[in-house]
Motif scaffolding. Structure first.
Motif, PDB file in Angstrom:
ATOM      1  N   GLY A   1      12.759 -52.919 -17.385  1.00  0.00           N
ATOM      2  CA  GLY A   1      11.960 -53.757 -16.483  1.00  0.00           C
ATOM      3  C   GLY A   1      10.557 -53.226 -16.285  1.00  0.00           C
ATOM      4  O   GLY A   1      10.301 -52.025 -16.415  1.00  0.00           O
ATOM      5  N   ASN A   2       9.653 -54.137 -15.954  1.00  0.00           N
ATOM      6  CA  ASN A   2       8.220 -53.817 -15.865  1.00  0.00           C
ATOM      7  C   ASN A   2       7.669 -53.953 -14.449  1.00  0.00           C
ATOM      8  O   ASN A   2       6.537 -54.397 -14.249  1.00  0.00           O
ATOM      9  CB  ASN A   2       7.427 -54.757 -16.791  1.00  0.00           C
ATOM     10  CG  ASN A   2       7.871 -54.667 -18.222  1.00  0.00           C
ATOM     11  OD1 ASN A   2       8.288 -53.615 -18.694  1.00  0.00           O
ATOM     12  ND2 ASN A   2       7.802 -55.783 -18.930  1.00  0.00           N
ATOM     13  N   ASP A   3       8.462 -53.590 -13.450  1.00  0.00           N
ATOM     14  CA  ASP A   3       8.069 -53.786 -12.058  1.00  0.00           C
ATOM     15  C   ASP A   3       7.545 -52.528 -11.379  1.00  0.00           C
ATOM     16  O   ASP A   3       7.227 -52.548 -10.193  1.00  0.00           O
ATOM     17  CB  ASP A   3       9.260 -54.322 -11.254  1.00  0.00           C
ATOM     18  CG  ASP A   3       9.895 -55.530 -11.914  1.00  0.00           C
ATOM     19  OD1 ASP A   3       9.250 -56.593 -11.911  1.00  0.00           O
ATOM     20  OD2 ASP A   3      11.018 -55.405 -12.449  1.00  0.00           O
ATOM     21  N   ASN A   4       7.494 -51.406 -12.124  1.00  0.00           N
ATOM     22  CA  ASN A   4       7.053 -50.127 -11.550  1.00  0.00           C
ATOM     23  C   ASN A   4       7.799 -49.831 -10.250  1.00  0.00           C
ATOM     24  O   ASN A   4       7.203 -49.530  -9.218  1.00  0.00           O
ATOM     25  CB  ASN A   4       5.536 -50.135 -11.306  1.00  0.00           C
ATOM     26  CG  ASN A   4       5.020 -48.783 -10.829  1.00  0.00           C
ATOM     27  OD1 ASN A   4       5.587 -47.741 -11.148  1.00  0.00           O
ATOM     28  ND2 ASN A   4       3.952 -48.794 -10.052  1.00  0.00           N
ATOM     29  N   ARG A   5       9.098 -49.916 -10.325  1.00  0.00           N
ATOM     30  CA  ARG A   5       9.907 -49.697  -9.126  1.00  0.00           C
ATOM     31  C   ARG A   5      11.118 -48.838  -9.451  1.00  0.00           C
ATOM     32  O   ARG A   5      11.520 -48.709 -10.608  1.00  0.00           O
ATOM     33  CB  ARG A   5      10.379 -51.040  -8.550  1.00  0.00           C
ATOM     34  CG  ARG A   5      11.370 -51.753  -9.447  1.00  0.00           C
ATOM     35  CD  ARG A   5      11.736 -53.138  -8.934  1.00  0.00           C
ATOM     36  NE  ARG A   5      12.498 -53.073  -7.710  1.00  0.00           N
ATOM     37  CZ  ARG A   5      13.830 -52.922  -7.655  1.00  0.00           C
ATOM     38  NH1 ARG A   5      14.531 -52.779  -8.776  1.00  0.00           N
ATOM     39  NH2 ARG A   5      14.458 -52.900  -6.510  1.00  0.00           N
TER      40      ARG A   5
END
Length: 397
Positions: free
Chosen positions: A207-211
Motif C-alpha cells: 500500500g501507498n498510504d505512508n501509514r
C-alpha cells in the motif's frame, strides 16, 4: 508462470508479446480465451485485456486535447477542473492552470495501463537493444484484467480472477492492488485457493498510504506482502509499514526526479491512440519516450512484481518448491544491508512501542489482524529486509 491481476495489459507491447502465456488448450477455456481474460467487462467478461475500441474512443479526445489545445483553451474546455486547480493554487496563472490540466489528464490516461507497467517489471524481454528487461525475462505472464477505466472494480471480479488464475496452474499471482478495508469474501477465496494449491505463491503490494498498517489483500495470512524502497535504500516515502510487512523491494521514488522511478513498459504507444494527433518530439509526464512505450513509475505496485519475478526465477531453477519453502527462503535471504532509517522513522517506532505497551485488550483483535510484533525499527519499516534475488536463487538450486 506469473498471473498479473490488474488493469489494462497491452500484451502485444513488443517487450511483452513473446512472454505471454496462451490458455487455448485448457478443456474448460472460456469463449474465445487465448491470452488471459478480462473480468472487468459486464457478464462473463471477454478474452482481451487490452484497450478496446470503445474505451479508446472515451479517452482519446481528452488525450488529443492535451497536445493540441493551448493553456487558455484547456482552461475553457475543462472549467470544473480548472476551478479545482484555482482553489488549490489561487495565484497560478492561466498558463500554469492549463498545463496542470494537461498533466492531470495525461497522468490519468497513462495510469490506465497500470497492468502493463506491472507486467513489464515481472517479465519484459525486449527483442532488441532499445527495450528493457524485467526481473524474470524468461517467465510467462498470464494477463488478467479486473479494473475498468477510472479504476472501476468490484470484489466479485477480483474473487473470480483469483480462482481463474489458480485454475490455469500459475506459479505466482501478483496483486498490485489493495484497500485499507478488509473484505471477508476475498479473504476466504484467497485462503481457499492457497489451501488447495500448496505450491502457489500470492504476492501483494503493501500500500501507498505512508501509514502503519498493511493494505488488503497483502495483510491476509500466507500472502507475501511487499513494501517499497527508493534507489538510495530508504523506505519510499509513500510505502506502508508495520506489522504484517514481510519484505521490501525497489518501488522507486519520482518525487525528486523521474530517474528515481522504476523503468517499465508503457501502454500509450498504441497507434490508434495517436490517430489524428501530431506526435510530440519530447517525453511528457512519466514517459521516457515521446509515445510512452516506456515509463518511469513509483509505488509498492512495482515492488510486488519485482518479488513475483524473483519467485519465478526460483521456480525456474527448482520447480518442486512449495509456497512455504519459497517464502522461507525469500525471508531468510533478505537483509537490511544497504537500507537506511531516517530519524523520523526512529521516532515513529518509539511512538509505536509506547502505544503498544499501553494498548488495552490486544487479544480482542480479529484473528486475521494478529501478526508478530516487530522486533526492531528496521523490522517495523522493512519487514525482514530487502529481497536478494541472487541469494534466493542460490539457496534453492
Amino acid at each position: 508462470m506469473v498471473a498479473v491481476i490488474d488493469s489494462l495489459i497491452q500484451w502485444d507491447h513488443q517487450d511483452l508479446a513473446n512472454n505471454i502465456y496462451t490458455t487455448d488448450h485448457y478443456p474448460d477455456k472460456l469463449p474465445g480465451e487465448v491470452k488471459g481474460w478480462d473480468f472487468s467487462s459486464s457478464g462473463q467478461g471477454d478474452p482481451d485485456t487490452r484497450l478496446s475500441r470503445k474505451e479508446r474512443d472515451i479517452i482519446q479526445p481528452h488525450f488529443r486535447r492535451t497536445f493540441e489545445l493551448s493553456c487558455q483553451e484547456m482552461v475553457e474546455e475543462y472549467k470544473k477542473v480548472a476551478l479545482l486547480f484555482a482553489q488549490k493554487n489561487p495565484d497560478a496563472s492561466t498558463c500554469e492552470r492549463g498545463n496542470s490540466i494537461k498533466q492531470y489528464f495525461r497522468s490519468k490516461i497513462t495510469s490506465e495501463f497500470h497492468g502493463t507497467w506491472v507486467s513489464g517489471v515481472v517479465a519484459a524481454h525486449s527483442p532488441d537493444e532499445n527495450g528493457i528487461v524485467g526481473v524474470a525475462p524468461q517467465a510467462k505472464i498470464l494477463p488478467i484484467r479486473v479494473f475498468g477505466l477510472n479504476g472501476e472494480i468490484d470484489s466479485a471480479s477480483l474473487i473470480e480472477a483469483i480462482g481463474y488464475a489458480a485454475a490455469r496452474d500459475v506459479d505466482v499471482i501478483n496483486l498490485s492492488l489493495g484497500s485499507l478495508i478488509p473484505n471477508q469474501e476475498l479473504t476466504e477465496q484467497i485462503l481457499t485457493v492457497l489451501e488447495a494449491n500448496p505450491q502457489l505463491v500470492i504476492v501483494a503490494s503493501a500500500g501507498n498510504d505512508n501509514r502503519s498498517g498493511i493494505s488488503f489483500p497483502a495483510a491476509i495470512p500466507q500472502v507475501l506482502s511487499v513494501g517499497a524502497t527508493n534507489m538510495q535504500g530508504e523506505r519510499s516515502s509513500y510505502s506502508n509499514y508495520g506489522k504484517g510487512l514481510d519484505i521490501v523491494a525497489p518501488g522507486g521514488d519520482i518525487s525528486r526526479s523521474l530517474s528515481g522511478g522504476i523503468l517499465t513498459t508503457g501502454g500509450t504507444g498504441l497507434s490508434s491512440l495517436w490517430q489524428g494527433i501530431t506526435k510530440p518530439d519530447y517525453a511528457w509526464g512519466s514517459t521516457l519516450d515521446p509515445l510512452g512505450n516506456y515509463v518511469q513509475v513509483q509505488g509498492t505496485s512495482f515492488a510486488a512484481p519485482a518479488v513475483s519475478g524473483v519467485v519465478a526465477l526460483m521456480k525456474g531453477v527448482n520447480n518442486t518448491l512449495n509456497r512455504e519453502r519459497i517464502i522461507d527462503v525469500l525471508e531468510e535471504t533478505a537483509s537490511y544491508q544497504g537500507l537506511t532509517l531516517t530519524e523520523t522513522e526512529q521516532d515513529l517506532y518509539q511512538s509505536y512501542q509506547q502505544a503498544r505497551l499501553t494498548e488495552e485488550k490486544p487479544e480482542e483483535r480479529p484473528e486475521f489482524l494478529v501478526f508478530p510484533e516487530p522486533s526492531s525499527a528496521e523490522n517495523y519499516f522493512f519487514g525482514l529486509g530487502l529481497v536478494n534475488a541472487e541469494a534466493a536463487i542460490q539457496a534453492v538450486q
